[in-house]
Design a protein around this motif. Sequence first.
Motif, PDB file in Angstrom:
ATOM      1  N   VAL A  88       0.835  -1.202   0.000  1.00 59.44           N
ATOM      2  CA  VAL A  88       0.000   0.000   0.000  1.00 59.44           C
ATOM      3  C   VAL A  88       0.872   1.256   0.000  1.00 59.44           C
ATOM      4  O   VAL A  88       0.620   2.204  -0.750  1.00 59.44           O
ATOM      5  CB  VAL A  88      -0.954   0.005   1.219  1.00 59.44           C
ATOM      6  N   ASN A  89       1.924   1.252   0.820  1.00 57.54           N
ATOM      7  CA  ASN A  89       2.803   2.424   0.894  1.00 57.54           C
ATOM      8  C   ASN A  89       3.456   2.726  -0.457  1.00 57.54           C
ATOM      9  O   ASN A  89       3.573   3.889  -0.857  1.00 57.54           O
ATOM     10  CB  ASN A  89       3.881   2.213   1.954  1.00 57.54           C
ATOM     11  N   SER A  90       3.893   1.675  -1.149  1.00 55.48           N
ATOM     12  CA  SER A  90       4.535   1.891  -2.447  1.00 55.48           C
ATOM     13  C   SER A  90       3.549   2.466  -3.448  1.00 55.48           C
ATOM     14  O   SER A  90       3.910   3.337  -4.261  1.00 55.48           O
ATOM     15  CB  SER A  90       5.118   0.570  -2.978  1.00 55.48           C
ATOM     16  N   LEU A  91       2.292   2.031  -3.395  1.00 62.15           N
ATOM     17  CA  LEU A  91       1.272   2.556  -4.308  1.00 62.15           C
ATOM     18  C   LEU A  91       0.927   4.008  -3.975  1.00 62.15           C
ATOM     19  O   LEU A  91       0.679   4.819  -4.879  1.00 62.15           O
ATOM     20  CB  LEU A  91       0.019   1.679  -4.244  1.00 62.15           C
ATOM     21  N   ILE A  92       0.917   4.328  -2.689  1.00 62.09           N
ATOM     22  CA  ILE A  92       0.672   5.719  -2.279  1.00 62.09           C
ATOM     23  C   ILE A  92       1.804   6.615  -2.790  1.00 62.09           C
ATOM     24  O   ILE A  92       1.557   7.704  -3.325  1.00 62.09           O
ATOM     25  CB  ILE A  92       0.533   5.820  -0.743  1.00 62.09           C
ATOM     26  N   ASP A  93       3.037   6.152  -2.637  1.00 61.01           N
ATOM     27  CA  ASP A  93       4.179   6.922  -3.162  1.00 61.01           C
ATOM     28  C   ASP A  93       4.015   7.162  -4.656  1.00 61.01           C
ATOM     29  O   ASP A  93       4.232   8.283  -5.151  1.00 61.01           O
ATOM     30  CB  ASP A  93       5.493   6.176  -2.900  1.00 61.01           C
ATOM     31  N   GLN A  94       3.655   6.112  -5.401  1.00 65.48           N
ATOM     32  CA  GLN A  94       3.486   6.241  -6.844  1.00 65.48           C
ATOM     33  C   GLN A  94       2.385   7.235  -7.194  1.00 65.48           C
ATOM     34  O   GLN A  94       2.508   8.027  -8.131  1.00 65.48           O
ATOM     35  CB  GLN A  94       3.170   4.867  -7.465  1.00 65.48           C
ATOM     36  N   LYS A  95       1.308   7.193  -6.424  1.00 64.52           N
ATOM     37  CA  LYS A  95       0.188   8.091  -6.696  1.00 64.52           C
ATOM     38  C   LYS A  95       0.578   9.544  -6.410  1.00 64.52           C
ATOM     39  O   LYS A  95       0.206  10.461  -7.158  1.00 64.52           O
ATOM     40  CB  LYS A  95      -1.034   7.679  -5.856  1.00 64.52           C
ATOM     41  N   VAL A  96       1.330   9.765  -5.336  1.00 59.88           N
ATOM     42  CA  VAL A  96       1.809  11.117  -5.028  1.00 59.88           C
ATOM     43  C   VAL A  96       2.703  11.625  -6.150  1.00 59.88           C
ATOM     44  O   VAL A  96       2.580  12.780  -6.592  1.00 59.88           O
ATOM     45  CB  VAL A  96       2.567  11.132  -3.678  1.00 59.88           C
ATOM     46  N   LEU A  97       3.590  10.769  -6.639  1.00 59.30           N
ATOM     47  CA  LEU A  97       4.473  11.162  -7.742  1.00 59.30           C
ATOM     48  C   LEU A  97       3.673  11.442  -9.009  1.00 59.30           C
ATOM     49  O   LEU A  97       3.986  12.366  -9.764  1.00 59.30           O
ATOM     50  CB  LEU A  97       5.505  10.060  -8.007  1.00 59.30           C
ATOM     51  N   GLU A  98       2.645  10.653  -9.239  1.00 55.71           N
ATOM     52  CA  GLU A  98       1.794  10.865 -10.415  1.00 55.71           C
ATOM     53  C   GLU A  98       1.096  12.222 -10.325  1.00 55.71           C
ATOM     54  O   GLU A  98       1.025  12.966 -11.318  1.00 55.71           O
ATOM     55  CB  GLU A  98       0.763   9.733 -10.494  1.00 55.71           C
ATOM     56  N   ILE A  99       0.584  12.556  -9.149  1.00 48.53           N
ATOM     57  CA  ILE A  99      -0.093  13.841  -8.948  1.00 48.53           C
ATOM     58  C   ILE A  99       0.885  14.993  -9.174  1.00 48.53           C
ATOM     59  O   ILE A  99       0.565  15.993  -9.841  1.00 48.53           O
ATOM     60  CB  ILE A  99      -0.712  13.910  -7.531  1.00 48.53           C
ATOM     61  N   GLU A 100       2.099  14.876  -8.629  1.00 52.35           N
ATOM     62  CA  GLU A 100       3.095  15.932  -8.801  1.00 52.35           C
ATOM     63  C   GLU A 100       3.505  16.067 -10.265  1.00 52.35           C
ATOM     64  O   GLU A 100       3.726  17.172 -10.759  1.00 52.35           O
ATOM     65  CB  GLU A 100       4.323  15.639  -7.931  1.00 52.35           C
ATOM     66  N   SER A 101       3.606  14.918 -10.967  1.00 55.49           N
ATOM     67  CA  SER A 101       3.969  14.959 -12.385  1.00 55.49           C
ATOM     68  C   SER A 101       2.898  15.663 -13.202  1.00 55.49           C
ATOM     69  O   SER A 101       3.198  16.402 -14.147  1.00 55.49           O
ATOM     70  CB  SER A 101       4.174  13.539 -12.911  1.00 55.49           C
ATOM     71  N   GLN A 102       1.624  15.433 -12.848  1.00 58.41           N
ATOM     72  CA  GLN A 102       0.531  16.108 -13.542  1.00 58.41           C
ATOM     73  C   GLN A 102       0.587  17.606 -13.309  1.00 58.41           C
ATOM     74  O   GLN A 102       0.371  18.404 -14.228  1.00 58.41           O
ATOM     75  CB  GLN A 102      -0.804  15.525 -13.072  1.00 58.41           C
ATOM     76  N   LYS A 103       0.891  18.004 -12.066  1.00 56.02           N
ATOM     77  CA  LYS A 103       1.000  19.432 -11.759  1.00 56.02           C
ATOM     78  C   LYS A 103       2.095  20.082 -12.601  1.00 56.02           C
ATOM     79  O   LYS A 103       1.953  21.204 -13.080  1.00 56.02           O
ATOM     80  CB  LYS A 103       1.319  19.632 -10.276  1.00 56.02           C
ATOM     81  N   LEU A 104       3.198  19.359 -12.755  1.00 58.35           N
ATOM     82  CA  LEU A 104       4.355  19.902 -13.482  1.00 58.35           C
ATOM     83  C   LEU A 104       4.296  19.600 -14.972  1.00 58.35           C
ATOM     84  O   LEU A 104       5.232  19.938 -15.703  1.00 58.35           O
ATOM     85  CB  LEU A 104       5.646  19.324 -12.886  1.00 58.35           C
ATOM     86  N   LYS A 105       3.198  18.938 -15.405  1.00 59.29           N
ATOM     87  CA  LYS A 105       2.972  18.615 -16.815  1.00 59.29           C
ATOM     88  C   LYS A 105       4.116  17.789 -17.416  1.00 59.29           C
ATOM     89  O   LYS A 105       4.605  18.047 -18.510  1.00 59.29           O
ATOM     90  CB  LYS A 105       2.751  19.902 -17.622  1.00 59.29           C
ATOM     91  N   ARG A 153       6.736   3.480 -18.412  1.00 60.29           N
ATOM     92  CA  ARG A 153       6.324   4.888 -18.539  1.00 60.29           C
ATOM     93  C   ARG A 153       6.416   5.585 -17.186  1.00 60.29           C
ATOM     94  O   ARG A 153       6.908   6.714 -17.071  1.00 60.29           O
ATOM     95  CB  ARG A 153       4.893   4.982 -19.075  1.00 60.29           C
ATOM     96  N   ASN A 154       5.914   4.898 -16.148  1.00 62.32           N
ATOM     97  CA  ASN A 154       5.979   5.471 -14.803  1.00 62.32           C
ATOM     98  C   ASN A 154       7.424   5.688 -14.371  1.00 62.32           C
ATOM     99  O   ASN A 154       7.770   6.700 -13.760  1.00 62.32           O
ATOM    100  CB  ASN A 154       5.270   4.554 -13.804  1.00 62.32           C
ATOM    101  N   THR A 155       8.279   4.701 -14.687  1.00 59.54           N
ATOM    102  CA  THR A 155       9.687   4.799 -14.299  1.00 59.54           C
ATOM    103  C   THR A 155      10.358   5.986 -14.976  1.00 59.54           C
ATOM    104  O   THR A 155      11.096   6.756 -14.342  1.00 59.54           O
ATOM    105  CB  THR A 155      10.425   3.494 -14.667  1.00 59.54           C
ATOM    106  N   ILE A 156      10.120   6.144 -16.277  1.00 61.32           N
ATOM    107  CA  ILE A 156      10.721   7.264 -17.017  1.00 61.32           C
ATOM    108  C   ILE A 156      10.185   8.592 -16.498  1.00 61.32           C
ATOM    109  O   ILE A 156      10.929   9.557 -16.304  1.00 61.32           O
ATOM    110  CB  ILE A 156      10.437   7.124 -18.527  1.00 61.32           C
ATOM    111  N   ARG A 157       8.862   8.635 -16.265  1.00 61.97           N
ATOM    112  CA  ARG A 157       8.244   9.863 -15.740  1.00 61.97           C
ATOM    113  C   ARG A 157       8.831  10.211 -14.373  1.00 61.97           C
ATOM    114  O   ARG A 157       9.172  11.373 -14.102  1.00 61.97           O
ATOM    115  CB  ARG A 157       6.734   9.655 -15.624  1.00 61.97           C
ATOM    116  N   ASN A 158       8.982   9.197 -13.498  1.00 61.63           N
ATOM    117  CA  ASN A 158       9.534   9.448 -12.175  1.00 61.63           C
ATOM    118  C   ASN A 158      10.977   9.912 -12.252  1.00 61.63           C
ATOM    119  O   ASN A 158      11.428  10.736 -11.433  1.00 61.63           O
ATOM    120  CB  ASN A 158       9.430   8.189 -11.314  1.00 61.63           C
ATOM    121  N   ALA A 159      11.723   9.378 -13.234  1.00 61.74           N
ATOM    122  CA  ALA A 159      13.114   9.807 -13.407  1.00 61.74           C
ATOM    123  C   ALA A 159      13.165  11.282 -13.813  1.00 61.74           C
ATOM    124  O   ALA A 159      14.033  12.041 -13.344  1.00 61.74           O
ATOM    125  CB  ALA A 159      13.803   8.934 -14.449  1.00 61.74           C
ATOM    126  N   LYS A 160      12.245  11.685 -14.680  1.00 57.88           N
ATOM    127  CA  LYS A 160      12.182  13.099 -15.073  1.00 57.88           C
ATOM    128  C   LYS A 160      11.855  13.972 -13.859  1.00 57.88           C
ATOM    129  O   LYS A 160      12.455  15.040 -13.651  1.00 57.88           O
ATOM    130  CB  LYS A 160      11.110  13.301 -16.149  1.00 57.88           C
TER     131      LYS A 160
END
Length: 636
Positions: A88-105, A153-160
């Motif tokens: 669950v914690n790992s999925l929450i981390d991923q979701k937080v990163l996804e939200i931040e990535s959307q904010k930063l486009k 895709r998630n990995t590349i996005r998170n690296a960015k």
Amino acid sequence: MLRYLRENTGNWIIKFFLGIIVIVFVFLGVGSMNAGKHNKVATVNDQIITFSEYRDAYQGMIQRLQQQFGTSLDDDLIKSLNIKQHAVNSLIDQKVLEIESQKLKIVVSDQELKQDLLSVKEFQKDGVFNIDLYRRVLGQNSMTPETFEASQRNTIRNAKLLRMVINGITVGNQEAQAWYSFNNAKASINYIMIDPGTFSDVFADEAQIRSQYDNHHDLYMSEPKRKVAFLVFAPGDFESQVKIDETSIRDFYNQNPARFTTPEQVEASHILIKVDETADEQAVAQAKEEALSVYEKAVKGVDFSELAKAYSQGPSAASGGYLGRFGRTSMVKPFSDAAFAMKAGDISQPVRTGFGWHIIKVTDRTPEAITPFETAKAGIQKELAASRLQDLAYNKAEDAYDAVLDGDSFEQVVLVAAKQPVNTPAFTAMGTELKGMGISDPGEFAAAAFSLADNEISEVKKIGNNYYLMHVLEKIDPELLAYEDVKNEIAVTLTAGLKKQAAKKAAESMLQNAGKDGDAASLEKIAGDNHFKLQASKMFTRTEDIPGIAGSVALAQAAFTLDEKNPVYKQVLEVSGKFYIIGLKEKQVPEATAIADNLDTVKRQLETRKQQVYYSQWLAARKEKAEIWINTDIIN
């Protein structure tokens, strides 16, 4: 239906559906649960983490643990590692990163994903992306291309995102120099080692031994044991009943053509002139010109292997560009199409793939080959016979177990099975007492027996290739061992403890005397006065063992607290059961040239460390601000 499932347990389709049933019961339980509620494992702001995402994350973690722990992984270990919460914690981390990535486009294009996949060495054969290898590697890891590519895709996005967050975090020269000096300073010590084993006049007497036994009965109990009666159903018992006729063998041969077909193959070498797939026309044309130049040399008779060593930019260059034999689907399509259109000895004009321009030389072709029926016949017969024998043994064991389900006693089950039961001696959970009884795996047998209640009859247990039904005859609880049986063991343990106490007391007394003079020179005197040898170490850093003293990092760190004003450490130190009094012999700081030579490397290491810490803090801060809800019913 249950009978059908039992009889077809070896069938992979049945195993698949049974696996699904198990997963459903593990995660959902039985009863009237609210489906909507249990499809929502957690939320981050308005983003939902679904049950399927959670299940996939959980199963992925379990698979990785199985690779790490093997058969040691059981329910207790899984529970102690708190895998559900980690998932669950790992999925929450991923979701937080996804939200931040959307904010930063931050987005990942198809081209970026493609380039990433093409660069993964695990998917390459001789430097060329291989679609068959790609699918096989994913299949071995229970992934489809779709799920893997979404993950990438998630990995590349998170690296960015990571690069954006840590941008600007650097380490200055002064900080790097201080860090290098701290970690590469060296010291040596003088020391007295007091070994408890040398205190030969110290031993436990009868009164001490008896008192230890009387006051600690819990330490001197026998191991629990079991006695079991069992029936064994071995495939070899049914050999006289199995005859595989030629019709069955031929049917198997006809129904599995791929197993007896070797596809067409070519043996080839290549010379690769690299050019990025996204390169502009000028770069592509320039690379092609270079490839054509090499091609002209090859067709004029220059040795192809030597040309590959001189010009190829692929990993096979060192071996003369040799790729070995491969099938049509083993290479990317343009490469494969060209190679399979050539004859032995042909050299192709430059062929473009995503990796660049290839000049291909085919050295041999092997046509598709089919293993003749007569050649394959013996192997098929053996395989079918082994499968049939295994089925007969299992079915016979299941027939006996049906009697258990009907409520029959073990004696009645024995009559149904028409087999002679075997009684074991009393054995412990390790099963060492069962060796020599012909049991496939005594340890696994013992573990299964210890999981049963008194007088219980087990389900069918497959151990090795045999099937077992066990009946617990007797559970033998731990008992207090007789004093005479453990007296020597207690004496050894107590004596070792007393020697250790005496050694520590002697060391503390010597250190007290050394402290009166307050310098390292006093160590030699007190060593001689007490008949010990003063020893000197070689140089060491604060993060490594002292040479000749295993496990002594703590001793090394203590040494670095010493200086000219405080040359003797104020406490006795214990390492591996021995006691040490230490004094500083010498300290050395790194030379300026060594610091300068290593400065760039140290800066990179420190920057990486600082960036990791900052990124973790940044993520924690984002989680702190987010509205996070977790469905604790599922985790618990």
